[in-house]
Design a protein around this motif. Structure first.
Motif: not given
Ligand SMILES: [Zn+2]
Length: 183
Positions: A100-102, A138-142, A167-170, A175-179
């Motif tokens: 997730h962001t932040q 870095a969040v995406r790499r993790n 893998g996804a990031v919220y 509130g959006l989830v992106t694959i």
């Protein structure tokens, strides 16, 4: 002490409200899950961050998601064991690593080494992010690293090799989830 008691009271009040508000469907679902066992449709490995609530952001319900939450959504032995259990014994065929962001854990890894047991988390995230300095990247790499690690674990076992991992990031604000990664 007083303050802690207030928080426990707040939690218990919350549970009372949950029980009062539960409608017929909710009660039926809860009883069915208890009597027939759980059949979650997805495994979600995500962060402990209080803003990331899988059941809420995926509009899921009791018994729907097998969730493993740990700061920085790292995959240590206990987390991997939890995923293996759900894949092997509950026959869940889809796993999601949700960053997730932040993310404070990723932020801490970008800034240095955590102290105490936190270091076991930042060490793992550092392996994932390498020389990346951008927070979101870095969040995406993790997340991608988590997908790779989990894929390595599940593919070794004939009973779990057919589990799909993505893998996804919220985004904690929109509130959006992106694959971002799909095997
Ligand atoms: Zn986080």
């Amino acid at each position: 002490m007083g303050k802690n008691t207030d928080v426990v009271e707040k939690l218990l009040n919350g549970n009372r409200m949950y029980l009062e508000r539960a409608d017929g469907d909710e009660i039926k679902r809860r009883v069915k899950n208890a009597e027939e066992g759980q059949h979650p449709y997805a495994i979600v490995v995500t962060c402990s961050d209080s803003r990331v609530i899988p059941e809420k952001i995926f509009s899921a319900d009791l018994g729907d998601l097998f969730v493993i939450r740990v700061a920085g959504n790292v995959l240590g032995e206990h987390e991997a064991g939890s995923v293996e259990y759900a894949a092997e014994h509950l026959h869940v065929k889809q796993a999601v690593i949700l960053g997730h962001t932040q993310c404070g854990a990723v932020g801490a890894a970008l800034e240095g080494d955590g102290e105490g047991f936190v270091r076991t988390i930042t060490d793992e995230i550092k392996k994932a992010i390498g020389d990346e300095t951008d927070y979101d990247a870095a969040v995406r790499r993790n997340v991608c690293y988590g997908v790779k690690v989990l894929s390595g674990i599940l593919s070794k076992n004939p009973e779990t090799e057919d589990v799909n991992i993505c893998g996804a990031v919220y985004d904690v604000k929109s509130g959006l989830v992106t694959i971002i990664d799909r095997d």
